[in-house]
Enzyme design. Sequence first.
Site, PDB file in Angstrom:
ATOM      1  N   ASP A  77       0.827  -1.202   0.000  1.00 38.04           N
ATOM      2  CA  ASP A  77       0.000   0.000   0.000  1.00 38.04           C
ATOM      3  C   ASP A  77       0.866   1.259   0.000  1.00 38.04           C
ATOM      4  O   ASP A  77       2.095   1.199   0.081  1.00 38.04           O
ATOM      5  CB  ASP A  77      -1.006  -0.013   1.149  1.00 38.04           C
ATOM      6  N   LEU A  78       0.214   2.388  -0.107  1.00 37.43           N
ATOM      7  CA  LEU A  78       0.891   3.677  -0.265  1.00 37.43           C
ATOM      8  C   LEU A  78       1.995   3.902   0.754  1.00 37.43           C
ATOM      9  O   LEU A  78       3.105   4.331   0.420  1.00 37.43           O
ATOM     10  CB  LEU A  78      -0.143   4.810  -0.166  1.00 37.43           C
TER      11      LEU A  78
END
Length: 259
Positions: free
Chosen positions: A116-117
Amino acid sequence: MKDVASPSSETQRGERIAKALARRGVASRRDIERMIGEGRITLGGSPVTHPATFIQPGDVVCVDGKPVDPPQRTRLWRYHKPAGLVTTHHDPEERRTVFDSLPAAMPRVVSVGRLDLNSEGLLLLTNDGGLARELELPSRQWIRRYRVRVFGLVNERRLKELAKGCVLDGVQYGPIEATLDSSKGDNSWLTVSLREGKNREIRKVMMGMNLHVSRLIRLSYGPFSLGTLKPHELEEVSHKTLLEQIPGLKSGRTGRTRS
């Protein structure tokens, strides 16, 4: 334009376009289906309207007006993803992606799984969407190991109990091996290993223990490790190593992998 055919005729008719483009590293099958719906893919100059359209060797397929290269030798890279990049080809929020940060000479690639980010560390990239799909299968039982920094009071007994699996908000999570490495004040470092990895699993499980994940670094994915790669650094896995670690890879061409 080749008409949609039944699965039984796939051998005679060629390969489904969504499957073929995924194997060539254009994007995932799901993303390709979306791109077809947006009218971004053509076959022989005509828009493709269905993901089950079949293509043959030599057919000219274009994405956004650019011809897609024919299948190449299967390749795999180790990449150190920094925090702040999303692992997707097309982000609706127009954030910077992993693929934006790769060297211009890189072929089209897809990721094996995602980070994820705000997560960082090892991300495997391949020009063969079929290989990516094979390596993501839970049946492969590859261990994914992480270094995790958490904020809060760590209960080591509860950490050990994660090895039995747990249920949070109605979701069943598989066994997680978690050990406390060090603590300083309310900040602690853990080593966490799991074999499946649902979406944001580590963050959600830690939150269920009243721990906030402030940093998450993937150290390894199966037999492949982050090693000494620095953020943004990329290193290709040798074909010899690829064959040793993935015995089902029968050929040096994409689309010939088996689990």
